[in-house]
Design an enzyme around this catalytic site. Structure first.
Site, PDB file in Angstrom:
ATOM      1  N   TYR A 183      -1.773  -0.132  10.243  1.00 59.44           N
ATOM      2  CA  TYR A 183      -2.081  -0.716   8.932  1.00 59.44           C
ATOM      3  C   TYR A 183      -0.865  -0.606   7.998  1.00 59.44           C
ATOM      4  CZ  TYR A 183      -3.704  -1.003   4.161  1.00 59.44           C
ATOM      5  OH  TYR A 183      -3.799  -1.335   2.834  1.00 59.44           O
ATOM      6  N   LYS A 198       1.978  -3.489   6.380  1.00 57.47           N
ATOM      7  CA  LYS A 198       2.295  -3.651   4.953  1.00 57.47           C
ATOM      8  C   LYS A 198       3.803  -3.570   4.721  1.00 57.47           C
ATOM      9  CE  LYS A 198      -1.781  -4.389   3.444  1.00 57.47           C
ATOM     10  NZ  LYS A 198      -2.125  -5.650   2.784  1.00 57.47           N
ATOM     11  N   SER A 207       0.829  -1.207   0.000  1.00 57.68           N
ATOM     12  CA  SER A 207       0.000   0.000   0.000  1.00 57.68           C
ATOM     13  C   SER A 207       0.862   1.255   0.000  1.00 57.68           C
ATOM     14  CB  SER A 207      -0.866   0.003   1.266  1.00 57.68           C
ATOM     15  OG  SER A 207      -1.463   1.257   1.456  1.00 57.68           O
TER      16      SER A 207
END
Ligand code: UDP
Length: 327
Positions: free
Chosen positions: A143, A147, A119
């Site tokens: 988050y 990643k 991402s």
């Protein structure tokens, strides 16, 4: 031989599953159906499984052996930034733990090719507005951290047992490849505006005083069909056996569009004006985040075919086929 698509019943995963089936691949989808929808994967085989669950590694291994899996495309992960801030350990357990299960199973089953959904969140709030892959990466929420850790894990597995891998760093994905494959979640700008319009409430713009051309945040919007196609290009590159100079690729267009331009674009597509409320900045939003697409263009010979107009048109068209069409 088959391709295992973890999270293949989700919004992006299902687009990739369709593309793989269209070109005659055998596909096995692993999905816990917590957000995914089994009706989206046509006749691909479905293994209902949370990749982060106890015992998932063994079930993944068995699936890889039984289905003669040659490559994995790993979408299965949690992806809500706010939720990741509230429940960080759960995000690590799900995203990092799930990936560890997958790669342990791959090692044991001798599956050597992996495409990972990374991402633009790995860049955090970057010092430049157009980001190249090699700039410093300082994610600002769990988050994004999961990643970046995922990319490190794959690099470690490459060193340890020769895994061939690609991490695709998605920018702002929207649109639909067909009316039955729209984004079912109301978590990003385009569906959030459509949701508000349908409810007769004002659409929200978070922040109008940024140092950007019109004061609203600028993002790099990518059509989900283009993004799906980037996975196919990555798969072909991985399985070609070519020596790999690069492992991470921005999937962006190099072009920025402001929040206000998206909102105005939706007014055009819907064919009428609607109310808009200008609110304060949302915490953690970088003013501009655009992906330099030079590397993916040069190495994978991929570039976006669709622009913002097609993204908005297809998102609206799919929305209108859904449960709450705009009157
Ligand atoms: N945004 C907005 N109104 C909304 C939803 C999002 O103004 O109803 C803004 C958000 O603040 C950001 C941009 O739209 O600047 C894109 O947000 P999104 O959550 O879609 O993706 P992000 O770039 O945060 O991953």
């Amino acid at each position: 031989m088959s391709i295992l698509v973890a999270g293949g019943a989700g919004y992006i995963g299902a687009h990739v599953v369709h593309d793989l089936l269209d070109r005659g691949e055998e596909v096995v989808v692993v999905d816990d159906l917590s957000y995914g929808d089994a009706s989206r994967i046509r006749d691909a085989k479905l293994v209902e499984l949370d990749v982060a669950a106890d015992g998932a590694q063994r079930e993944l291994f068995n699936t890889m052996v039984d289905e003669d899996v040659s490559a994995v495309i790993h979408f299965a992960a949690r992806k809500q930034v706010g939720e990741s801030v509230e429940k960080p350990m759960w995000y690590y357990q799900q995203n990092v733990g799930g990936l560890a299960n997958m790669m342990s199973a791959m090692r044991d089953a001798n599956v050597g090719n992996m495409i990972f959904s990374s991402s633009a969140a790995v860049y955090g709030i970057p010092p430049v507005s157009v980001v190249e892959e090699d700039i410093v990466k300082t994610p600002i929420n769990p988050y994004g951290e999961t990643k970046l850790i995922g990319e490190w894990m794959m690099a470690d597995c490459e060193r340890a047992f020769g895994l061939r891998w690609i991490g695709l760093r998605y920018f702002n994905v929207a649109g639909a490849g067909s009316n039955d494959l729209g984004d079912p979640a109301i978590l990003n700008l385009v569906p959030m505006v459509l949701d508000k319009v349908e409810k007769g409430e004002p659409a929200m713009i978070f922040g109008t005083d940024y140092d950007t051309p019109d004061g609203t945040c600028v993002r790099d919007y990518i059509h989900v069909s283009d993004l799906a196609n980037a996975h196919i290009a990555a798969l072909d590159y991985l399985t070609s056996g070519k020596e790999m100079e690069y492992h991470t690729f921005n999937v962006g267009t190099g072009k920025g569009t402001s929040v206000r331009e998206i909102v105005d674009g939706l007014k055009q597509v819907i064919g009428r004006d609607f109310a808009v409320e200008e609110l304060d900045r949302r915490a953690g939003d970088p003013p501009q985040l655009i992906g330099d697409a030079s590397r993916i263009t040069e190495v994978l010979d991929w570039h976006a075919q669709y622009g913002v107009d097609e993204i908005l048109q297809s998102a609206y068209s799919a929305w209108q086929q859904g449960p709450r069409p705009i009157a």
